[in-house]
Design a protein around this motif. Structure first.
Motif, PDB file in Angstrom:
ATOM      1  N   PRO A 105       0.803  -1.231   0.000  1.00 25.90           N
ATOM      2  CA  PRO A 105       0.000   0.000   0.000  1.00 25.90           C
ATOM      3  C   PRO A 105       0.832   1.275   0.000  1.00 25.90           C
ATOM      4  O   PRO A 105       0.522   2.221  -0.744  1.00 25.90           O
ATOM      5  CB  PRO A 105      -0.832  -0.123   1.280  1.00 25.90           C
ATOM      6  N   SER A 106       1.889   1.334   0.813  1.00 25.00           N
ATOM      7  CA  SER A 106       2.679   2.575   0.889  1.00 25.00           C
ATOM      8  C   SER A 106       3.379   2.859  -0.433  1.00 25.00           C
ATOM      9  O   SER A 106       3.466   4.021  -0.868  1.00 25.00           O
ATOM     10  CB  SER A 106       3.703   2.493   2.029  1.00 25.00           C
ATOM     11  N   GLU A 107       3.867   1.820  -1.095  1.00 27.47           N
ATOM     12  CA  GLU A 107       4.506   2.011  -2.391  1.00 27.47           C
ATOM     13  C   GLU A 107       3.480   2.473  -3.431  1.00 27.47           C
ATOM     14  O   GLU A 107       3.769   3.324  -4.272  1.00 27.47           O
ATOM     15  CB  GLU A 107       5.175   0.714  -2.858  1.00 27.47           C
ATOM     16  N   ALA A 108       2.294   1.903  -3.378  1.00 27.34           N
ATOM     17  CA  ALA A 108       1.249   2.293  -4.334  1.00 27.34           C
ATOM     18  C   ALA A 108       0.837   3.740  -4.118  1.00 27.34           C
ATOM     19  O   ALA A 108       0.689   4.508  -5.083  1.00 27.34           O
ATOM     20  CB  ALA A 108       0.040   1.372  -4.185  1.00 27.34           C
ATOM     21  N   ILE A 109       0.643   4.124  -2.882  1.00 24.66           N
ATOM     22  CA  ILE A 109       0.234   5.499  -2.561  1.00 24.66           C
ATOM     23  C   ILE A 109       1.279   6.490  -3.063  1.00 24.66           C
ATOM     24  O   ILE A 109       0.957   7.531  -3.651  1.00 24.66           O
ATOM     25  CB  ILE A 109       0.002   5.646  -1.051  1.00 24.66           C
ATOM     26  N   GLN A 110       2.548   6.165  -2.848  1.00 22.79           N
ATOM     27  CA  GLN A 110       3.636   7.036  -3.324  1.00 22.79           C
ATOM     28  C   GLN A 110       3.584   7.196  -4.841  1.00 22.79           C
ATOM     29  O   GLN A 110       3.761   8.298  -5.369  1.00 22.79           O
ATOM     30  CB  GLN A 110       4.985   6.433  -2.911  1.00 22.79           C
ATOM     31  N   ALA A 111       3.321   6.117  -5.549  1.00 21.29           N
ATOM     32  CA  ALA A 111       3.257   6.176  -7.012  1.00 21.29           C
ATOM     33  C   ALA A 111       2.047   6.981  -7.478  1.00 21.29           C
ATOM     34  O   ALA A 111       2.145   7.795  -8.408  1.00 21.29           O
ATOM     35  CB  ALA A 111       3.211   4.761  -7.583  1.00 21.29           C
ATOM     36  N   PHE A 112       0.901   6.764  -6.853  1.00 19.89           N
ATOM     37  CA  PHE A 112      -0.294   7.523  -7.225  1.00 19.89           C
ATOM     38  C   PHE A 112      -0.081   9.014  -7.024  1.00 19.89           C
ATOM     39  O   PHE A 112      -0.521   9.837  -7.837  1.00 19.89           O
ATOM     40  CB  PHE A 112      -1.494   7.051  -6.406  1.00 19.89           C
ATOM     41  N   GLU A 113       0.588   9.370  -5.948  1.00 14.75           N
ATOM     42  CA  GLU A 113       0.826  10.786  -5.654  1.00 14.75           C
ATOM     43  C   GLU A 113       1.736  11.430  -6.686  1.00 14.75           C
ATOM     44  O   GLU A 113       1.745  12.657  -6.835  1.00 14.75           O
ATOM     45  CB  GLU A 113       1.412  10.921  -4.249  1.00 14.75           C
ATOM     46  N   ARG A 114       2.485  10.625  -7.421  1.00  9.22           N
ATOM     47  CA  ARG A 114       3.359  11.140  -8.482  1.00  9.22           C
ATOM     48  C   ARG A 114       2.747  10.961  -9.871  1.00  9.22           C
ATOM     49  O   ARG A 114       3.419  11.147 -10.887  1.00  9.22           O
ATOM     50  CB  ARG A 114       4.724  10.444  -8.417  1.00  9.22           C
ATOM     51  N   GLY A 115       1.478  10.569  -9.903  1.00 10.28           N
ATOM     52  CA  GLY A 115       0.772  10.465 -11.171  1.00 10.28           C
ATOM     53  C   GLY A 115       1.157   9.269 -12.012  1.00 10.28           C
ATOM     54  O   GLY A 115       1.131   9.334 -13.249  1.00 10.28           O
ATOM     55  N   VAL A 116       1.492   8.150 -11.348  1.00  9.07           N
ATOM     56  CA  VAL A 116       1.921   6.941 -12.049  1.00  9.07           C
ATOM     57  C   VAL A 116       0.886   5.836 -11.861  1.00  9.07           C
ATOM     58  O   VAL A 116       0.311   5.681 -10.783  1.00  9.07           O
ATOM     59  CB  VAL A 116       3.303   6.488 -11.513  1.00  9.07           C
ATOM     60  N   HIS A 117       0.635   5.061 -12.906  1.00  7.69           N
ATOM     61  CA  HIS A 117      -0.279   3.920 -12.831  1.00  7.69           C
ATOM     62  C   HIS A 117       0.341   2.826 -11.957  1.00  7.69           C
ATOM     63  O   HIS A 117       1.569   2.692 -11.887  1.00  7.69           O
ATOM     64  CB  HIS A 117      -0.547   3.349 -14.225  1.00  7.69           C
ATOM     65  N   VAL A 118      -0.516   2.013 -11.316  1.00  2.65           N
ATOM     66  CA  VAL A 118      -0.016   1.004 -10.372  1.00  2.65           C
ATOM     67  C   VAL A 118      -0.637  -0.362 -10.638  1.00  2.65           C
ATOM     68  O   VAL A 118      -1.856  -0.509 -10.710  1.00  2.65           O
ATOM     69  CB  VAL A 118      -0.317   1.414  -8.916  1.00  2.65           C
TER      70      VAL A 118
END
Length: 412
Positions: A105-118
Motif C-alpha cells: 500500500p505505501s509504495e502504491a500510494i507514493q506512485a499515485f501521488e506522483r501520477g503513475v499507474h499502479v
C-alpha cells in the motif's frame, strides 16, 4: 559524492527519458519495485516481447546485492536503490509492485501521488485498514490501478463465473473449496528470515499462498460472506509462528453457506472447488469442470413432487476444455491495454480488498474464538495483528539461502 553506479544510473535515466518521451502514447514504460522472485519474473515477461505495448524501463530494490544482480542480468536497464528515485526519474509510466506484503500500500500510494499507474502483486496488503487507504489514493489519482490476480485469467474460473452470473446454476446454496496442495516443507520456511512470521508477512497460508483462491471464492459466485467462523492452527507440523492449517465456515445473506479448507503440510494435497445451486452442482478439480445439471430446479421439483425418496433428474455434463490460461502475462497485457486503449480491467486493484477482507476475517475469528462479521472490524483486526507482532518471541533456527525459480510458478 556520487558513486560510479549512481552516476551510471543517472546518465542512463537522462538518456532513456529523452529517447522514450516520444513513445509514451504507444508504449507503457514499466518500473518494477522489488526484483526478488516475482519481480524478476515480471521483468523477464516485459523483456520477452510477449506484452505488446509494454517495456521494462527501470527497476529498484533496497538490497545492494539484488541491484548488482539486476545490472548484470538486464544490461542497459536503469537500476535504482529507492522507488522514490525511480519515480522521480521520469522513466516510468507505471509501476509493478513486487516488494514485501506490508509495503504494497505505501509504495502504491507514493506512485499515485506522483501520477503513475499502479499494478500491485497479491496480496493487496496485509490488513484491510491499510488497503483502504491505498484504494482512496487510487481514486484521488485517476490513474489505472490493477492487482495481479492472475487466476482471474484462468478459463476454468472465468467459465464458472459466467455460468453463475447467467443464472445457469441458479441461486447459490453452498460452496466448498479444499485447497491443500500448497505443500511447503520446512526448508521453504527456512529460506528467508521474513517468511512465516507476523512481522515479516503478517500471516501464513492465508496471506501468502491463498490470496488467489480467496479472491476467486467471492469473484466467481458474485457475493461476499456476511460472517465467518474459523479455526487456524499455527505451526502445525512446521517450525513457524503463523497459520498453515485453516478451516473456515462462511454464511451469506441469501442463506448460502461455504467451507474453505487449506494447508501447507498435506501430502498429497487436493484442489477441489464445488459450488451447489438451485439448478445443480459444478465441480472444478484436476483442471476439469463437471456440471451436474438438474432437469428442473430443485426448488421446483420439491414443490411439485409427491413421491417419498424421489430425487430430481440430473445430467452429468463434462464442460469442454476452455483453453490455456495466460496467467501473469494475461494480467500485464490487460493492464497495458487499459492504459493505452481504455480496456476494462479483469482485476481492478480496488477489488484486492475483498479477498483480503475474507482473509482478515478468518484470522480475526480464530484469534478471538468467535464469529467475525463482514464488513470487517478493521481496527480490531489491526489491534489483534499488532498484538501478535509485539508479543512474538519466535526466532528462526536454520535460515538457508533461497534458490531462485526459473519462472513465476510456485515462487511464493
Amino acid at each position: 559524492m556520487t558513486n560510479p553506479s549512481q552516476a551510471q544510473t543517472q546518465s542512463q535515466a537522462q538518456t532513456q527519458s529523452q529517447a522514450q518521451s516520444e513513445s509514451q502514447s504507444t508504449k507503457v514504460r514499466y518500473g518494477i519495485i522489488g526484483v526478488g522472485n516475482m519481480g524478476s519474473g515480471h521483468a523477464e515477461l516485459l523483456r520477452s516481447g510477449r506484452i505488446e505495448g509494454a517495456e521494462l524501463a527501470a527497476v529498484c530494490d533496497g538490497s545492494a546485492e539484488r541491484r548488482e544482480w539486476a545490472r548484470q542480468k538486464w544490461s542497459g536497464v536503469p537500476v535504482f536503490e529507492t522507488s522514490a528515485d525511480m519515480l522521480d526519474s521520469g522513466l516510468v509510466d507505471a509501476v509493478l509492485i513486487a516488494c514485501p506484503h506490508y509495503d504494497h500500500p505505501s509504495e502504491a500510494i507514493q506512485a499515485f501521488e506522483r501520477g503513475v499507474h499502479v499494478l500491485v502483486e497479491k496480496p493487496a496488503g496485509v490488513y484491510v485498514k491499510q488497503v483502504r487507504e491505498m484504494n482512496e489514493a487510487a481514486a484521488r489519482s485517476g490513474k489505472k490501478f490493477g492487482i495481479v490476480y492472475n487466476q482471474r485469467m484462468n478459463p476454468l474460473y472465468r467459465k464458472l463465473r459466467e455460468l453463475i452470473s447467467s443464472g445457469e446454476l441458479g441461486e447459490i446454496r453452498r460452496t466448498n473449496w479444499i485447497i491443500t496442495n500448497w505443500y511447503r516443507p520446512q526448508a521453504y520456511y527456512d529460506s528467508g528470515t521474513w517468511r512465516a512470521t507476523w512481522a515479516g508477512e503478517g500471516g501464513g497460508v492465508l496471506i501468502n499462498q491463498c490470496p488467489h483462491q480467496l479472491d476467486l471464492w467471492q469473484w466467481t459466485i458474485g457475493m461476499m460472506p456476511t460472517r465467518i467462523r474459523a479455526f487456524c492452527q499455527e505451526g502445525k507440523h512446521r517450525d513457524i509462528e503463523v497459520e498453515n492449517d485453516v478451516t473456515a465456515y462462511a454464511e451469506y445473506a441469501n442463506g448460502a453457506t461455504g467451507v474453505f479448507i487449506t494447508s501447507t503440510a498435506d501430502a498429497p494435497g487436493t484442489n477441489r472447488f464445488e459450488v451447489t445451486g438451485d439448478r445443480g452442482k459444478i465441480v472444478i478439480e484436476d483442471g476439469k469442470m463437471t456440471f451436474w445439471r438438474l432437469r428442473v430446479p430443485e426448488s421446483q421439483f420439491n414443490a411439485e413432487n409427491e413421491i417419498p425418496f424421489a430425487s430430481p433428474e440430473c445430467w452429468k455434463i463434462e464442460v469442454p476444455h476452455q483453453g490455456e490460461s495466460p496467467e501473469h502475462a494475461g494480467i500485464i497485457r490487460n493492464f497495458t491495454d487499459a492504459i493505452l486503449r481504455g480496456a476494462e480491467l479483469v482485476a481492478p486493484g480496488e477489488e484486492g480488498i475483498l479477498g483480503l477482507s475474507i482473509s482478515n476475517a478468518i484470522h480475526l475469528s480464530s484469534w478471538t474464538d468467535d464469529w467475525a462479521t463482514l464488513p470487517l472490524d478493521e481496527e480490531l483486526h489491526y489491534a489483534e495483528l499488532k498484538k501478535r507482532i509485539d508479543a512474538s518471541t519466535y526466532a528462526k533456527k536454520n535460515v538457508r539461502a533461497a534458490s531462485r525459480p526459473a519462472d513465476l510458478s510456485g515462487t511464493f
